[in-house]
Scaffold this motif. Structure first.
Motif, PDB file in Angstrom:
ATOM      1  N   MET A   1       0.846  -1.191   0.000  1.00 13.38           N
ATOM      2  CA  MET A   1       0.000   0.000   0.000  1.00 13.38           C
ATOM      3  C   MET A   1       0.887   1.250   0.000  1.00 13.38           C
ATOM      4  O   MET A   1       1.762   1.380   0.842  1.00 13.38           O
ATOM      5  CB  MET A   1      -0.874  -0.018   1.260  1.00 13.38           C
ATOM      6  N   PRO A   2       0.663   2.169  -0.956  1.00 14.77           N
ATOM      7  CA  PRO A   2       1.528   3.346  -1.006  1.00 14.77           C
ATOM      8  C   PRO A   2       1.157   4.371   0.073  1.00 14.77           C
ATOM      9  O   PRO A   2       0.039   4.372   0.574  1.00 14.77           O
ATOM     10  CB  PRO A   2       1.262   3.910  -2.389  1.00 14.77           C
ATOM     11  N   TYR A   3       2.084   5.236   0.421  1.00 16.44           N
ATOM     12  CA  TYR A   3       1.771   6.336   1.316  1.00 16.44           C
ATOM     13  C   TYR A   3       2.475   7.578   0.779  1.00 16.44           C
ATOM     14  O   TYR A   3       3.341   7.492  -0.066  1.00 16.44           O
ATOM     15  CB  TYR A   3       2.202   6.043   2.746  1.00 16.44           C
ATOM     16  N   THR A   4       2.024   8.731   1.279  1.00 16.50           N
ATOM     17  CA  THR A   4       2.472   9.961   0.643  1.00 16.50           C
ATOM     18  C   THR A   4       3.738  10.509   1.288  1.00 16.50           C
ATOM     19  O   THR A   4       4.098  10.167   2.410  1.00 16.50           O
ATOM     20  CB  THR A   4       1.389  11.047   0.769  1.00 16.50           C
ATOM     21  N   PHE A   5       4.356  11.402   0.544  1.00 15.11           N
ATOM     22  CA  PHE A   5       5.563  12.069   1.005  1.00 15.11           C
ATOM     23  C   PHE A   5       5.327  12.775   2.345  1.00 15.11           C
ATOM     24  O   PHE A   5       6.102  12.629   3.282  1.00 15.11           O
ATOM     25  CB  PHE A   5       5.958  13.088  -0.070  1.00 15.11           C
ATOM     26  N   SER A   6       4.202  13.498   2.440  1.00 14.22           N
ATOM     27  CA  SER A   6       3.967  14.260   3.676  1.00 14.22           C
ATOM     28  C   SER A   6       3.718  13.327   4.851  1.00 14.22           C
ATOM     29  O   SER A   6       4.062  13.619   5.989  1.00 14.22           O
ATOM     30  CB  SER A   6       2.794  15.218   3.501  1.00 14.22           C
ATOM     31  N   GLN A   7       3.137  12.160   4.552  1.00 16.09           N
ATOM     32  CA  GLN A   7       2.922  11.187   5.629  1.00 16.09           C
ATOM     33  C   GLN A   7       4.264  10.707   6.176  1.00 16.09           C
ATOM     34  O   GLN A   7       4.450  10.611   7.381  1.00 16.09           O
ATOM     35  CB  GLN A   7       2.116   9.986   5.111  1.00 16.09           C
ATOM     36  N   ILE A   8       5.151  10.402   5.274  1.00 14.83           N
ATOM     37  CA  ILE A   8       6.441   9.908   5.747  1.00 14.83           C
ATOM     38  C   ILE A   8       7.194  11.020   6.467  1.00 14.83           C
ATOM     39  O   ILE A   8       7.853  10.786   7.463  1.00 14.83           O
ATOM     40  CB  ILE A   8       7.290   9.401   4.571  1.00 14.83           C
ATOM     41  N   LYS A   9       7.042  12.233   5.955  1.00 18.46           N
ATOM     42  CA  LYS A   9       7.750  13.358   6.556  1.00 18.46           C
ATOM     43  C   LYS A   9       7.379  13.508   8.027  1.00 18.46           C
ATOM     44  O   LYS A   9       8.210  13.817   8.861  1.00 18.46           O
ATOM     45  CB  LYS A   9       7.412  14.635   5.793  1.00 18.46           C
ATOM     46  N   ARG A  10       6.112  13.225   8.327  1.00 18.54           N
ATOM     47  CA  ARG A  10       5.658  13.358   9.705  1.00 18.54           C
ATOM     48  C   ARG A  10       6.085  12.164  10.551  1.00 18.54           C
ATOM     49  O   ARG A  10       5.945  12.162  11.750  1.00 18.54           O
ATOM     50  CB  ARG A  10       4.120  13.445   9.749  1.00 18.54           C
ATOM     51  N   SER A 130       7.572   4.052  -2.266  1.00 17.16           N
ATOM     52  CA  SER A 130       6.968   2.781  -2.656  1.00 17.16           C
ATOM     53  C   SER A 130       6.462   2.012  -1.442  1.00 17.16           C
ATOM     54  O   SER A 130       7.148   1.937  -0.416  1.00 17.16           O
ATOM     55  CB  SER A 130       8.013   1.928  -3.381  1.00 17.16           C
ATOM     56  N   GLY A 131       5.295   1.439  -1.546  1.00 19.00           N
ATOM     57  CA  GLY A 131       4.759   0.595  -0.482  1.00 19.00           C
ATOM     58  C   GLY A 131       5.624  -0.628  -0.243  1.00 19.00           C
ATOM     59  O   GLY A 131       5.512  -1.282   0.798  1.00 19.00           O
ATOM     60  N   ASP A 132       6.516  -0.924  -1.186  1.00 24.08           N
ATOM     61  CA  ASP A 132       7.387  -2.084  -1.023  1.00 24.08           C
ATOM     62  C   ASP A 132       8.358  -1.926   0.151  1.00 24.08           C
ATOM     63  O   ASP A 132       8.980  -2.909   0.562  1.00 24.08           O
ATOM     64  CB  ASP A 132       8.178  -2.341  -2.301  1.00 24.08           C
ATOM     65  N   VAL A 133       8.516  -0.706   0.669  1.00 26.29           N
ATOM     66  CA  VAL A 133       9.417  -0.556   1.819  1.00 26.29           C
ATOM     67  C   VAL A 133       8.924  -1.359   3.024  1.00 26.29           C
ATOM     68  O   VAL A 133       9.677  -1.628   3.950  1.00 26.29           O
ATOM     69  CB  VAL A 133       9.621   0.923   2.248  1.00 26.29           C
ATOM     70  N   CYS A 134       7.636  -1.736   3.000  1.00 23.63           N
ATOM     71  CA  CYS A 134       7.073  -2.527   4.102  1.00 23.63           C
ATOM     72  C   CYS A 134       6.956  -4.008   3.751  1.00 23.63           C
ATOM     73  O   CYS A 134       6.416  -4.767   4.539  1.00 23.63           O
ATOM     74  CB  CYS A 134       5.674  -2.028   4.454  1.00 23.63           C
ATOM     75  N   ASN A 135       7.403  -4.377   2.592  1.00 23.97           N
ATOM     76  CA  ASN A 135       7.185  -5.747   2.128  1.00 23.97           C
ATOM     77  C   ASN A 135       8.500  -6.511   2.066  1.00 23.97           C
ATOM     78  O   ASN A 135       9.256  -6.380   1.116  1.00 23.97           O
ATOM     79  CB  ASN A 135       6.532  -5.709   0.746  1.00 23.97           C
ATOM     80  N   PRO A 136       8.782  -7.318   3.100  1.00 22.78           N
ATOM     81  CA  PRO A 136      10.081  -7.998   3.123  1.00 22.78           C
ATOM     82  C   PRO A 136      10.319  -8.878   1.896  1.00 22.78           C
ATOM     83  O   PRO A 136      11.463  -9.120   1.525  1.00 22.78           O
ATOM     84  CB  PRO A 136      10.022  -8.841   4.399  1.00 22.78           C
ATOM     85  N   TYR A 137       9.233  -9.331   1.264  1.00 23.54           N
ATOM     86  CA  TYR A 137       9.400 -10.202   0.084  1.00 23.54           C
ATOM     87  C   TYR A 137       9.830  -9.404  -1.145  1.00 23.54           C
ATOM     88  O   TYR A 137      10.341  -9.964  -2.109  1.00 23.54           O
ATOM     89  CB  TYR A 137       8.109 -10.967  -0.188  1.00 23.54           C
ATOM     90  N   ALA A 138       9.597  -8.092  -1.113  1.00 24.15           N
ATOM     91  CA  ALA A 138       9.969  -7.256  -2.257  1.00 24.15           C
ATOM     92  C   ALA A 138      11.338  -6.603  -2.071  1.00 24.15           C
ATOM     93  O   ALA A 138      11.846  -5.957  -2.980  1.00 24.15           O
ATOM     94  CB  ALA A 138       8.914  -6.171  -2.458  1.00 24.15           C
ATOM     95  N   LEU A 139      11.927  -6.778  -0.890  1.00 20.41           N
ATOM     96  CA  LEU A 139      13.201  -6.118  -0.577  1.00 20.41           C
ATOM     97  C   LEU A 139      14.359  -7.092  -0.756  1.00 20.41           C
ATOM     98  O   LEU A 139      14.181  -8.313  -0.660  1.00 20.41           O
ATOM     99  CB  LEU A 139      13.164  -5.616   0.867  1.00 20.41           C
ATOM    100  N   PRO A 140      15.570  -6.562  -1.007  1.00 18.72           N
ATOM    101  CA  PRO A 140      16.732  -7.459  -1.077  1.00 18.72           C
ATOM    102  C   PRO A 140      16.825  -8.265   0.211  1.00 18.72           C
ATOM    103  O   PRO A 140      16.599  -7.722   1.302  1.00 18.72           O
ATOM    104  CB  PRO A 140      17.919  -6.500  -1.202  1.00 18.72           C
ATOM    105  N   PRO A 141      17.118  -9.565   0.122  1.00 22.08           N
ATOM    106  CA  PRO A 141      17.125 -10.407   1.327  1.00 22.08           C
ATOM    107  C   PRO A 141      18.209  -9.985   2.316  1.00 22.08           C
ATOM    108  O   PRO A 141      19.258  -9.484   1.933  1.00 22.08           O
ATOM    109  CB  PRO A 141      17.403 -11.805   0.785  1.00 22.08           C
TER     110      PRO A 141
END
Ligand SMILES: [Zn+2]
Length: 457
Positions: A1-10, A130-141
């Protein structure tokens, strides 16, 4: 699930830093492993990380250790200084000239540089929100996953909390290193499915993991550990050796080595001994990461004594590895980053490393305190910044004051906490594969060298 720049900024304590990374557009190198596994490569890999162990720390620790053995000190050598291969390591993060341990541990253990504050999440994914930052399967092992895929046993040891940045980089993924416990899972990134490190550790498949940080784990998480959980040295030594072992020896970081005698905590060398004895029973070999995590913390407090005592503890642990690990083991000793720690002022040979600078005056032919422009003595060891700026009207230092365990060295720039520094750090290596450690290297080359050594896909 994607999230916005301002969300991450906070989001989180390193939000501002993460925001800067979005603007930098830096692209992390992908974790490219070797094309082929070296048939003559090592069976085992042990990597020691002295958190904050810059060259000045190594030099001061060498003298401190030598002087504690009755020598003048300068001529002494630490255990890893006999390793035949050496490189200088460039430590910058993708978005930071002076790095932190999260980005650097990712480089050392996973083989790619990333943003300051991020553990095992590539900078380009963070930049792309990218929502992939929360997805261990999408990240380098992680290195743990890579080692397990090669049937290696995995050990992790740290005197810091096991959810702290460096040990976390062995098993976890978080955009914000502050996400240690479940309670930290708040805000939009939690809604996006991101998980804190304690839960990731429990599910990590690590065979032996020893350190601090009990308060970061819920009782349910401790119950879910698929093996034995111990809380002190004796229980660690008595733990069955056919089950995964989790040691949590302090609510938060383990004690400084200087203060450990009053606790029931094992030493870094004792933890290393136990880990090597057990992991080496695995036929396919093992990967072991050992962090002296509190050298960094003592430096942040400008308390050189505790930093150097923790360096001695690291040195003892390296000796264990040298003595116990066979010729089929690649052993590396490095730092994630340096500190603004200096050794200066023309003290004479053999001057106590924690003492006031004293020198031979050719005019008077005597050994005297060396005085500053205000006519006051100063210590050999100091810090460029931190909490202890001395004013012109501060009382003069005495040797009794500066050699007391709690003395905090003098600093130049007034900050609440002393900072990391950005110069290169050393990497010492011995054993099969260590011949690739030479010259000036990017820090992420270390992670790729480890991957190559274990033949990781
Ligand atoms: Zn630090």
């Amino acid at each position: 699930m994607p999230y916005t720049f301002s969300q991450i900024k906070r989001f989180g304590l390193l939000g501002a830093v993460i925001m800067a990374s979005f603007q930098s557009g830096c692209i992390a190198e992908s974790a490219s492993e070797s094309n082929s596994s070296d048939k003559n490569g090592p069976k085992n890999v042990i990597i020691f990380i002295g958190d904050g162990m810059g060259v000045s720390t190594v030099t001061a620790a060498r003298i401190f250790d030598g002087q504690s053995k009755g020598m003048t000190g300068e001529e002494h050598s630490l255990e890893f200084e006999s390793f035949e291969n050496l490189a200088l390591i460039k430590t910058y993060n993708t978005n930071a000239q002076v790095p932190d341990s999260a980005g650097t541990a990712t480089a050392i253990l996973s083989g790619y540089k990333t943003n300051i504050g991020a553990v095992n999440v590539p900078a380009d994914l963070i930049s792309a929100r990218s929502g992939d930052v929360c997805n261990p399967y999408a990240l380098p092992p992680t290195l743990t996953k890579r080692a397990k895929a090669k049937d290696k046993a995995v050990g992790v040891i740290s005197t810091a909390r096991l959810t702290h940045a460096t040990p976390a980089a062995m098993y976890g993924h978080v955009v914000n290193r502050g996400w240690e416990a479940d309670k930290d899972e708040t805000g939009p990134m939690a809604q996006a499915g991101c998980k804190a490190l304690a839960g990731q550790l429990i599910k990590s498949d690590i065979d032996i993991i020893l350190g601090g940080g009990r308060k970061e784990f819920s009782d349910a998480q401790i119950d879910a550990w698929p093996g034995t959980v111990v809380g002190n040295r004796e229980a660690m030594l008595a733990a069955p050796n056919d089950k995964p072992l989790l040691g949590l020896f302090n609510a938060t970081h383990m004690s400084f080595e200087a203060d450990r005698a009053e606790t029931s905590e094992p030493s870094l060398a004792e933890m290393t001994t136990l880990a090597i004895d057990r992991l080496s029973k695995n036929e396919a070999g093992y990967v072991l990461m050992v962090e002296a995590g509190r050298v960094d913390h003592a430096h942040h407090g400008t308390n050189a004594y505790r930093a150097l005592r923790d360096m001695q503890a690291l040195n003892e642990a390296v000796k264990v590895a040298k003595d116990k690990a066979g010729d089929d083991t690649l052993i590396m000793v490095t730092a994630d980053h340096s500190h603004v720690f200096t050794m200066a002022g023309y003290p004479m040979r053999g001057n106590p490393i924690l003492g006031l600078a004293k020198g031979f005056d050719p005019k008077t032919q005597t050994v005297d305190l060396i005085l500053d422009k205000d006519g006051k003595p100063y210590t050999t060891l100091g810090y460029h910044n931190g909490p202890n700026v001395r004013e012109a009207d501060s009382p003069a230092l005495s040797d009794n004051m500066v050699q007391a365990p709690d003395f905090r060295q003098q600093t130049a720039v007034n900050l609440n906490s002393e900072t990391h520094s950005g110069e290169d750090v050393p990497l010492y290596a011995t054993g099969p594969g260590s011949e690739n450690v030479r010259g000036v290297m990017e820090q992420d080359e270390i992670g790729r060298l480890i991957a190559e050594a274990i033949g990781a896909e």
